[in-house]
Design a protein around this motif. Sequence first.
Motif, mmCIF file in Angstrom:
data_model
loop_
_atom_site.group_PDB
_atom_site.id
_atom_site.type_symbol
_atom_site.label_atom_id
_atom_site.label_comp_id
_atom_site.label_asym_id
_atom_site.label_seq_id
_atom_site.Cartn_x
_atom_site.Cartn_y
_atom_site.Cartn_z
ATOM 1 N N ILE A 16 10.942 -30.602 -9.873
ATOM 2 C CA ILE A 16 10.685 -32.035 -9.965
ATOM 3 C C ILE A 16 11.256 -32.766 -8.766
ATOM 4 N N ARG A 17 12.283 -32.200 -8.149
ATOM 5 C CA ARG A 17 12.908 -32.841 -7.008
ATOM 6 C C ARG A 17 12.197 -32.522 -5.688
ATOM 7 N N ARG A 18 11.181 -31.705 -5.742
ATOM 8 C CA ARG A 18 10.458 -31.353 -4.516
ATOM 9 C C ARG A 18 9.028 -31.851 -4.510
ATOM 10 N N LEU A 19 8.636 -32.585 -5.523
ATOM 11 C CA LEU A 19 7.270 -33.095 -5.578
ATOM 12 C C LEU A 19 6.975 -34.074 -4.446
ATOM 13 N N TRP A 20 8.022 -34.680 -3.865
ATOM 14 C CA TRP A 20 7.815 -35.606 -2.753
ATOM 15 C C TRP A 20 7.225 -34.911 -1.530
ATOM 16 N N LEU A 21 7.278 -33.575 -1.495
ATOM 17 C CA LEU A 21 6.715 -32.848 -0.358
ATOM 18 C C LEU A 21 5.193 -32.970 -0.306
ATOM 19 N N PHE A 22 4.551 -33.132 -1.455
ATOM 20 C CA PHE A 22 3.092 -33.249 -1.469
ATOM 21 C C PHE A 22 2.610 -34.441 -0.642
ATOM 22 N N PRO A 23 3.093 -35.668 -0.886
ATOM 23 C CA PRO A 23 2.625 -36.791 -0.063
ATOM 24 C C PRO A 23 3.034 -36.670 1.402
ATOM 25 N N VAL A 24 4.174 -36.065 1.675
ATOM 26 C CA VAL A 24 4.582 -35.879 3.075
ATOM 27 C C VAL A 24 3.610 -34.958 3.793
#
Length: 253
Positions: A16-24
């Motif tokens: 859950i803490r790595r989902l920000w990688l998708f938009p990046v």
Amino acid sequence: MVRLWHSAFERDFFSIRRLWLFPVVAGSCWFTTLTILLIRWLAIGRPQYPNQVNPYVPFISDIAAQTFQPVFIVGCAVTGLSFFGTVFAVHHVRYSPKFYGLTDDAQWRQAVSMVALVAGLAGAVSLVLLSIFDTDDAHKRHRYLLMATFGGLFVSAVTTTFVWWDQARGPVVFAGLRKWCRFNISLVLCQFAVGIVFLSTMYAGDYRVSGIFEWILTYLGAFWLVSFVGYTRFREGQDPKATDGDERQPLLA
């Protein structure tokens, strides 16, 4: 409704803490792909390609259909996959108990969230197919896939905006989220305005202006994708805050 689809990912195959990688990945890959195509066209003397519709500023597909099509295919494939990952991440964190935990959300908003996911998947698949069929002998398929891509992206963007509108205009529930919602919504509005200008000038035959606005529209899309980082990581390493003690507190510190 949403409980059914997000519960399948409750153990978080992707942390859950790595989902920000998708938009990046989605935004940076799309930005890089566009920049490579544009720099190449400028570096070789701004040629006019065979069957180029716009005699002044080539559309992205005009450049991509030539010798740089492999770059376009790879860029669209990575962007398409990470775009759907972005849509999934943005809607998953809203309802996951490990993040925002808004499982008591209004039924209509949960239904719209599902529509956003389906539209995002359709737009992602269409984008990949669009890059594959972006050739000089596939104009009709290219046109249909282009419409499907823009349609999927548009519906996904609008429905996502509706789902998160309460965080942009309502009481502050999660500290730091409102500014990202408003920034994202402003980009959606900008893309809508630019898209209207692009279509209007293109059908009016003003190709010089329409070509410029197509590039502006696609570059705005890259920034729009990256802005979703704020939905999925804005509280990383920060203490949760709220303006009202009776409001819900973030579940992820």
